[in-house]
Design a protein around this motif. Structure first.
Motif, PDB file in Angstrom:
ATOM      1  N   ILE A  88     -57.616  95.807 101.857  1.00 44.77           N
ATOM      2  CA  ILE A  88     -58.869  95.709 102.611  1.00 44.77           C
ATOM      3  C   ILE A  88     -58.846  94.465 103.485  1.00 44.77           C
ATOM      4  CG2 ILE A  88     -61.370  95.416 102.433  1.00 44.77           C
ATOM      5  CD1 ILE A  88     -61.219  96.951  99.753  1.00 44.77           C
ATOM      6  N   ALA A  89     -58.438  93.334 102.897  1.00 47.23           N
ATOM      7  CA  ALA A  89     -58.374  92.088 103.666  1.00 47.23           C
ATOM      8  C   ALA A  89     -57.447  92.235 104.864  1.00 47.23           C
ATOM      9  CB  ALA A  89     -57.907  90.947 102.762  1.00 47.23           C
ATOM     10  N   LEU A  90     -56.338  92.948 104.680  1.00 47.36           N
ATOM     11  CA  LEU A  90     -55.376  93.136 105.764  1.00 47.36           C
ATOM     12  C   LEU A  90     -56.024  93.808 106.964  1.00 47.36           C
ATOM     13  CD1 LEU A  90     -52.472  93.053 106.850  1.00 47.36           C
ATOM     14  CD2 LEU A  90     -52.029  95.194 105.621  1.00 47.36           C
ATOM     15  N   ALA A  91     -56.819  94.836 106.703  1.00 51.16           N
ATOM     16  CA  ALA A  91     -57.451  95.552 107.813  1.00 51.16           C
ATOM     17  C   ALA A  91     -58.385  94.655 108.605  1.00 51.16           C
ATOM     18  CB  ALA A  91     -58.206  96.770 107.275  1.00 51.16           C
ATOM     19  N   THR A  92     -58.973  93.664 107.955  1.00 53.08           N
ATOM     20  CA  THR A  92     -59.905  92.784 108.675  1.00 53.08           C
ATOM     21  C   THR A  92     -59.179  91.775 109.559  1.00 53.08           C
ATOM     22  OG1 THR A  92     -60.039  91.023 106.991  1.00 53.08           O
ATOM     23  CG2 THR A  92     -61.483  92.962 106.715  1.00 53.08           C
ATOM     24  N   ARG A  93     -57.881  91.570 109.345  1.00 55.69           N
ATOM     25  CA  ARG A  93     -57.123  90.575 110.116  1.00 55.69           C
ATOM     26  C   ARG A  93     -56.315  91.182 111.249  1.00 55.69           C
ATOM     27  NH1 ARG A  93     -56.510  85.438 109.062  1.00 55.69           N
ATOM     28  NH2 ARG A  93     -56.307  85.602 111.324  1.00 55.69           N
ATOM     29  N   VAL A  94     -56.343  92.501 111.372  1.00 55.63           N
ATOM     30  CA  VAL A  94     -55.652  93.134 112.487  1.00 55.63           C
ATOM     31  C   VAL A  94     -56.379  92.788 113.781  1.00 55.63           C
ATOM     32  CG1 VAL A  94     -55.103  95.362 113.559  1.00 55.63           C
ATOM     33  CG2 VAL A  94     -54.736  95.037 111.101  1.00 55.63           C
ATOM     34  N   THR A  95     -55.607  92.417 114.783  1.00 56.82           N
ATOM     35  CA  THR A  95     -56.176  92.152 116.102  1.00 56.82           C
ATOM     36  C   THR A  95     -55.475  93.030 117.123  1.00 56.82           C
ATOM     37  OG1 THR A  95     -54.582  90.360 116.474  1.00 56.82           O
ATOM     38  CG2 THR A  95     -56.726  89.754 115.549  1.00 56.82           C
ATOM     39  N   GLY A  96     -56.223  93.475 118.122  1.00 58.40           N
ATOM     40  CA  GLY A  96     -55.636  94.348 119.121  1.00 58.40           C
ATOM     41  C   GLY A  96     -55.484  95.746 118.587  1.00 58.40           C
ATOM     42  N   GLY A  97     -54.911  96.610 119.390  1.00 58.89           N
ATOM     43  CA  GLY A  97     -54.752  97.987 118.977  1.00 58.89           C
ATOM     44  C   GLY A  97     -56.066  98.728 119.067  1.00 58.89           C
ATOM     45  N   PRO A  98     -56.124  99.931 118.495  1.00 56.12           N
ATOM     46  CA  PRO A  98     -57.362 100.711 118.530  1.00 56.12           C
ATOM     47  C   PRO A  98     -58.524  99.947 117.903  1.00 56.12           C
ATOM     48  CG  PRO A  98     -55.515 102.040 117.754  1.00 56.12           C
ATOM     49  CD  PRO A  98     -55.030 100.636 117.813  1.00 56.12           C
ATOM     50  N   ALA A  99     -59.696 100.069 118.508  1.00 57.29           N
ATOM     51  CA  ALA A  99     -60.875  99.355 118.018  1.00 57.29           C
ATOM     52  C   ALA A  99     -61.262  99.846 116.633  1.00 57.29           C
ATOM     53  CB  ALA A  99     -62.037  99.545 118.991  1.00 57.29           C
ATOM     54  N   SER A 100     -61.670  98.920 115.783  1.00 54.69           N
ATOM     55  CA  SER A 100     -62.125  99.247 114.430  1.00 54.69           C
ATOM     56  C   SER A 100     -63.175  98.233 114.017  1.00 54.69           C
ATOM     57  CB  SER A 100     -60.955  99.222 113.442  1.00 54.69           C
ATOM     58  OG  SER A 100     -61.421  99.282 112.111  1.00 54.69           O
ATOM     59  N   ASP A 101     -64.249  98.721 113.397  1.00 57.11           N
ATOM     60  CA  ASP A 101     -65.294  97.799 112.964  1.00 57.11           C
ATOM     61  C   ASP A 101     -64.860  96.960 111.768  1.00 57.11           C
ATOM     62  OD1 ASP A 101     -65.226  99.882 111.158  1.00 57.11           O
ATOM     63  OD2 ASP A 101     -67.396 100.133 111.042  1.00 57.11           O
ATOM     64  N   LEU A 102     -63.680  97.243 111.230  1.00 57.56           N
ATOM     65  CA  LEU A 102     -63.172  96.412 110.134  1.00 57.56           C
ATOM     66  C   LEU A 102     -62.535  95.132 110.654  1.00 57.56           C
ATOM     67  CD1 LEU A 102     -61.497  99.047 107.737  1.00 57.56           C
ATOM     68  CD2 LEU A 102     -63.780  98.049 107.588  1.00 57.56           C
ATOM     69  N   GLN A 103     -62.031  95.168 111.873  1.00 68.10           N
ATOM     70  CA  GLN A 103     -61.342  94.003 112.416  1.00 68.10           C
ATOM     71  C   GLN A 103     -62.310  92.824 112.546  1.00 68.10           C
ATOM     72  OE1 GLN A 103     -59.184  94.895 116.000  1.00 68.10           O
ATOM     73  NE2 GLN A 103     -58.231  96.727 115.142  1.00 68.10           N
ATOM     74  N   GLY A 104     -61.947  91.732 111.854  1.00 63.49           N
ATOM     75  CA  GLY A 104     -62.756  90.523 111.909  1.00 63.49           C
ATOM     76  C   GLY A 104     -64.093  90.619 111.210  1.00 63.49           C
ATOM     77  N   SER A 105     -64.301  91.656 110.406  1.00 57.98           N
ATOM     78  CA  SER A 105     -65.609  91.847 109.761  1.00 57.98           C
ATOM     79  C   SER A 105     -65.843  90.807 108.670  1.00 57.98           C
ATOM     80  CB  SER A 105     -65.694  93.253 109.156  1.00 57.98           C
ATOM     81  OG  SER A 105     -66.863  93.393 108.383  1.00 57.98           O
ATOM     82  N   ALA A 106     -66.784  89.910 108.926  1.00 51.79           N
ATOM     83  CA  ALA A 106     -67.128  88.894 107.925  1.00 51.79           C
ATOM     84  C   ALA A 106     -67.725  89.536 106.685  1.00 51.79           C
ATOM     85  CB  ALA A 106     -68.083  87.884 108.533  1.00 51.79           C
ATOM     86  N   ALA A 107     -68.471  90.626 106.874  1.00 52.47           N
ATOM     87  CA  ALA A 107     -69.111  91.291 105.735  1.00 52.47           C
ATOM     88  C   ALA A 107     -68.067  91.883 104.798  1.00 52.47           C
ATOM     89  CB  ALA A 107     -70.055  92.384 106.238  1.00 52.47           C
ATOM     90  N   VAL A 108     -67.044  92.508 105.379  1.00 53.04           N
ATOM     91  CA  VAL A 108     -65.993  93.095 104.536  1.00 53.04           C
ATOM     92  C   VAL A 108     -65.191  91.997 103.859  1.00 53.04           C
ATOM     93  CG1 VAL A 108     -63.901  94.500 104.559  1.00 53.04           C
ATOM     94  CG2 VAL A 108     -65.880  95.209 105.903  1.00 53.04           C
ATOM     95  N   GLN A 109     -64.899  90.937 104.572  1.00 52.26           N
ATOM     96  CA  GLN A 109     -64.186  89.824 103.959  1.00 52.26           C
ATOM     97  C   GLN A 109     -64.988  89.223 102.809  1.00 52.26           C
ATOM     98  OE1 GLN A 109     -63.165  87.155 107.164  1.00 52.26           O
ATOM     99  NE2 GLN A 109     -61.592  88.519 107.988  1.00 52.26           N
ATOM    100  N   GLN A 110     -66.309  89.167 102.980  1.00 52.76           N
ATOM    101  CA  GLN A 110     -67.173  88.683 101.898  1.00 52.76           C
ATOM    102  C   GLN A 110     -67.043  89.574 100.667  1.00 52.76           C
ATOM    103  OE1 GLN A 110     -69.907  86.222 102.096  1.00 52.76           O
ATOM    104  NE2 GLN A 110     -70.573  86.628  99.999  1.00 52.76           N
ATOM    105  N   ARG A 111     -66.955  90.885 100.875  1.00 45.17           N
ATOM    106  CA  ARG A 111     -66.811  91.808  99.749  1.00 45.17           C
ATOM    107  C   ARG A 111     -65.484  91.559  99.019  1.00 45.17           C
ATOM    108  NH1 ARG A 111     -68.336  97.964 100.770  1.00 45.17           N
ATOM    109  NH2 ARG A 111     -68.409  97.834  98.490  1.00 45.17           N
ATOM    110  N   VAL A 112     -64.435  91.296  99.789  1.00 39.83           N
ATOM    111  CA  VAL A 112     -63.137  91.006  99.162  1.00 39.83           C
ATOM    112  C   VAL A 112     -63.229  89.735  98.326  1.00 39.83           C
ATOM    113  CG1 VAL A 112     -60.736  90.370  99.606  1.00 39.83           C
ATOM    114  CG2 VAL A 112     -61.799  92.204 100.937  1.00 39.83           C
ATOM    115  N   LEU A 113     -63.826  88.689  98.885  1.00 36.48           N
ATOM    116  CA  LEU A 113     -63.912  87.427  98.158  1.00 36.48           C
ATOM    117  C   LEU A 113     -64.821  87.560  96.943  1.00 36.48           C
ATOM    118  CD1 LEU A 113     -64.080  85.005 101.206  1.00 36.48           C
ATOM    119  CD2 LEU A 113     -62.106  85.530  99.767  1.00 36.48           C
ATOM    120  N   ASP A 114     -65.906  88.305  97.073  1.00 35.06           N
ATOM    121  CA  ASP A 114     -66.765  88.566  95.905  1.00 35.06           C
ATOM    122  C   ASP A 114     -65.966  89.290  94.820  1.00 35.06           C
ATOM    123  OD1 ASP A 114     -68.968  87.398  97.130  1.00 35.06           O
ATOM    124  OD2 ASP A 114     -69.858  89.309  97.746  1.00 35.06           O
TER     125      ASP A 114
END
Length: 853
Positions: free
Chosen positions: A116-142
């Motif tokens: 999950i964390a990996l998907a949030t760190r992808v930059t470029g390529g097809p647009a995804s709401d997971l890229q750079g998502s602070a909310a998803v990263q928060q879920r991983v850290l929780d």
């Protein structure tokens, strides 16, 4: 008591002192023997940045169309895991992974968080709401906090099941997750990094003081590379140069060629001078642990690039040698040979997938080499792409950057496709009891065993029926075939374990480890048998043989190999009363065998074939599988020239197995021995027969078997035959006039002559003098002699027992002088001929050659 996040840090005061300081100037960072004085400014950020780029790609790589499928797979995996997180029940972080008693589920939980964390760190390529998502990263850290507080941080409750999960698997997922989310962690809770690293250190229980122990049998080879890579990343997260430097120094030990007579830290795992790779102290493992090691060390080159922690002392050149001499001989048209895959042969992942790992590593390695080496590596990548019968799927690569580099290599006209193997090659991997023989159109791989190398590997419910895989089992790969249809998991599923190609086995019903003991291993702590104990390794997981003769000589592209088949270590120990009474051990049949590998044929001799216990015995000359709908043609001739019509009283002179739909064929020439039994039938079995966690999927195959059957109580027999890949009927008929002849076939000496090649090859198995035409061989040895038209001759000599100090061969006839000779070879005239004395002491089965006139 329950150990909380905060109390755990205080339980490790030394670690906490280091963690108290942040950044490169933290306590201990510049001191100690592991410190890297050359670390560049910003090295820690560079190391973490390299790691993120390797796993998540860069804006440049991710903009490439070739990378889209990989990015889509990353995104899809993360979304699937987030859904599983939403649907988790009590005691779970992800649906279907209950925590608290299963180390496998805990490992998978950390892997899901990492993905999950990996998907949030992808930059470029097809647009995804997971890229750079602070909310998803928060879920991983929780999730990291919750799992640590409840299921991981309590050292008194953890460390059950497989040590690998606790010391390598979990640490890999956590270290990468923390690196990917380093900025988010700093805002979320700076104490999370030192907390987790303290736990990971504490779980490194096969180490020393929370660090690598190079004297530990667990910290070797691919396992050591995994652990040290994790610790490099952890050092960067802590800003601790000493930790990074120590991890780099520890990992550098895996680059050293193993000297079995002077092992460093007692370790025999790693690459040997002849290209062999061993893991678990005695398992031939290039195709599984070896690929993992190759992948990891190349990743290390990438991660440390520009940090100042990577010494420029030829490490990339060492790895390039591994590729050319260790991996390339074992890859045939994109397929990794079974003889070096250990228990992985029972998995549904194919030999093509194993080679995909090599392809990615070689593509990346080419970027760390220059000149001719770089060109050769790029050319090999293109060669594998063009010759593989199943296309390499770059989506399975670790790095999006590697996918882009792979595409660039394929488009690079400056590096034409080129194999790292010569067209004709014989490789005696004697350090791991394997032999590979290659010619245009086919490759032959032979698995042997001895008191040095394991007969097989069983572990964790994988490779359930492996008993004879190291008893001369062979694999004949034919050009143009999709090897998933003729080998791989379906071969082991459909073919009886007692009738693997090349094997002599007693007629008896053996039981698997789960059937014998009701679990994945023999559990008897009172007698030293626990899941990862040395006793378990020695007698259950990967037992060695009791025989000493296993090896052979190579002369140019020709080879000879010999094996005196022996019992495994468990049977011998059981007979000596060294094992508990309820431990089950099996006795082997007897045979003395030789394989002489030439241009058109592999000649096989077997003598003293039988069973001291009086059981019936089957010697399988070959076994092939085909799909149920495929046409399979069997033809042959008797010695009087009449057509063979099936098994009868008269032994055939030759048989031919052909699969016209594939355009492939194999001929069998019977030089001597009992009439072979021929069988062709359809078999249906589940893939779960060979591995407990395989899908319960039925496999139906036609199975062709060619063998010699001996009744219970029968006297030992001898046999001689040749495998002729791609042979036509006309070619097989020509063997009645030569060029092959058997000079000797007994338990003392086995030798053949090929008049067309002017070659004599012999294996002598006992003390005393043995005569093979003009060759008089002193004691146990393997010898190949070939004469040339210009009056010169070459000889190769090896000691398959690896215990002799010298081996001597006398060539009767006109005296000869040496034109060239390897160091340790002495050539001198003696009455009646020429004597060649070879110093084989501590040569570990190496072939010594000389050229004479």
């Amino acid at each position: 008591m329950e150990i909380s996040r905060r109390t755990l840090v205080s339980a490790f005061p030394a670690a906490a002192a280091v963690f108290a300081g942040a950044g490169p100037a933290s306590a201990g960072a510049a001191a100690g023997p592991g410190a890297a004085a050359g670390a560049s400014p910003g090295a820690h950020d560079r190391l973490i940045g390299n790691t993120v780029a390797m796993f998540a790609g860069t804006a440049e790589s991710n903009a490439r169309p070739e990378v889209r499928a990989k990015l889509a797979a990353i995104d899809a995996a993360a979304r699937s895991h987030l859904t599983a997180m939403d649907e988790a029940g009590s005691g779970e972080l992800f649906r279907g992974l209950p925590l608290g008693t299963s180390d496998g589920n805990l490992n998978s939980t950390f892997r899901y968080l990492w993905e999950i964390a990996l998907a949030t760190r992808v930059t470029g390529g097809p647009a995804s709401d997971l890229q750079g998502s602070a909310a998803v990263q928060q879920r991983v850290l929780d999730g990291l906090v919750r799992v640590h507080d409840t299921y991981y941080g309590d050292q008194s409750q953890g460390y059950y099941g497989n040590w690998f999960h606790w010391e390598i698997g979990i640490s890999s997922h956590v270290s990468r997750t923390l690196a990917l989310l380093a900025d988010a962690v700093a805002e979320y809770d700076p104490g999370l990094v030192p907390l987790y690293i303290a736990s990971m250190d504490a779980y490194l229980r096969n180490g020393k003081d929370g660090d690598v122990d190079l004297d530990s049998r667990f910290h070797t080879g691919a396992n050591l590379a995994d652990i040290t890579t994790n610790r490099m990343l952890q050092g960067a997260l802590l800003g601790d140069d000493a930790r990074i430097g120590k991890a780099v120094a520890d990992q550098r030990t895996v680059y050293a060629t193993v000297d079995p007579y002077r092992p460093r830290h007692g370790v025999t795992d790693g690459f040997y001078a002849d290209g062999s790779f061993i893991q678990h102290d005695s398992v031939a493992y290039t195709g599984s642990y070896g690929t993992s090691l190759l992948s990891r060390v190349v990743q290390t080159l990438k991660v440390l690039d520009g940090t100042g922690h990577l010494p420029d002392d030829g490490l990339a050149a060492v790895v390039r040698t591994w590729v050319a001499d260790g991996f390339a001989p074992l890859i045939f048209e994109g397929w990794m040979m079974e003889v070096v895959r250990g228990r992985a042969v029972s998995r549904t992942t194919s030999g093509y997938a194993a080679v995909a790992t090599v392809v990615e590593a070689v593509a990346d390695l080419s970027a760390h080499t220059t000149g001719a080496d770089a060109t050769a590596l790029r050319g090999y990548v293109k060669f594998l792409h063009e010759t593989s019968r199943v296309a390499v799927d770059p989506t399975g690569f670790v790095s999006p950057v590697s996918i882009a580099r792979y595409a660039d290599i394929l488009a690079d006209a400056s590096a034409p496709p080129a194999d790292l193997n010569p067209a004709a090659r014989n490789v005696a991997f004697n350090a791991m009891d394997r032999t590979v023989h290659r010619r245009p159109g086919f490759a032959f791989a032979l698995a042997r065993s001895s008191d040095r190398i394991s007969k097989y590997e069983y572990m964790n419910g994988e490779n359930l029926m492996p008993w004879f895989q190291g008893d001369g089992a062979h694999y004949l790969y034919l050009s143009g075939e999709d090897q998933t249809r003729v080998f791989g998991v379906d071969y082991y599923t459909a073919v009886s374990p007692y009738r693997l190609a090349g094997v002599t086995a007693p007629a008896e019903a053996r039981r698997t480890i789960p059937e014998l003991y009701g679990g994945l291993w023999y559990d008897n702590p009172e007698h030293g048998f626990t899941s990862s104990s040395e006793s378990q390794n020695t007698y259950v997981y990967f037992p060695r043989g009791t025989n000493t003769f296993s090896g052979g000589a190579a002369l140019g592209a020709y080879g000879a190999a010999g094996l005196v088949q022996g019992d495994d270590a468990a049977w011998a120990a059981h007979q000596d009363g060294l094992l508990p009474g309820d431990f089950v051990a099996y006795r082997n049949a007897r045979a003395t065998k030789s394989w002489f590998m030439l241009d058109e044929e592999i000649v096989v001799l077997a003598a003293d074939v039988g069973d001291a216990a009086g059981r019936a015995v089957t010697t399988t000359l070959d076994t092939r599988i085909a799909d149920p709908s495929e046409a399979v043609h069997l033809t042959g001739r008797l010695r009087d020239g009449t057509r063979w019509s099936g098994t009868g009283a008269a032994p055939p002179a030759w048989l031919r197995y052909a699969a016209p739909g594939r355009g492939t064929a194999i001929g069998y020439v019977f030089l001597d021995g009992p009439e072979p039994a021929v069988a062709l039938g359809t078999v249906t079995r589940s893939r779960r027969t060979v591995r407990l966690t395989n899908p319960d999927m039925a496999v139906t195959k036609q199975v062709f078997s060619l063998g010699v059957e001996q009744a219970a109580g029968a006297a030992p027999v001898a046999m001689a035959y040749a495998l002729v890949p791609g042979a036509s009927e006309r070619q097989l008929g020509g063997y009645a006039e030569g060029p092959l002849s058997v000079l000797a076939n007994s338990a003392r000496l086995q030798a053949v002559k090929h008049s067309g090649l002017r070659l004599v090859a012999a294996n002598s198995f006992t003390s005393g003098t043995h005569r093979a035409e003009r060759l008089w061989i002193d004691g146990r040895a393997s010898v190949i002699w070939q004469e040339a038209d210009d009056g010169t001759a070459e000889i190769a000599v090896s000691d398959p027992t690896m215990v002799r100090d010298t081996v001597s061969v006398t060539v009767r006839g006109r005296a000869r002088e040496a034109l060239a000779a390897d160091e340790g070879v002495r050539v001198r005239r003696v009455p009646g001929g020429t004597r060649i004395d070879v110093t084989t002491r501590r040569a570990h089965g190496r072939s010594f050659t000389a050229r004479l006139r």
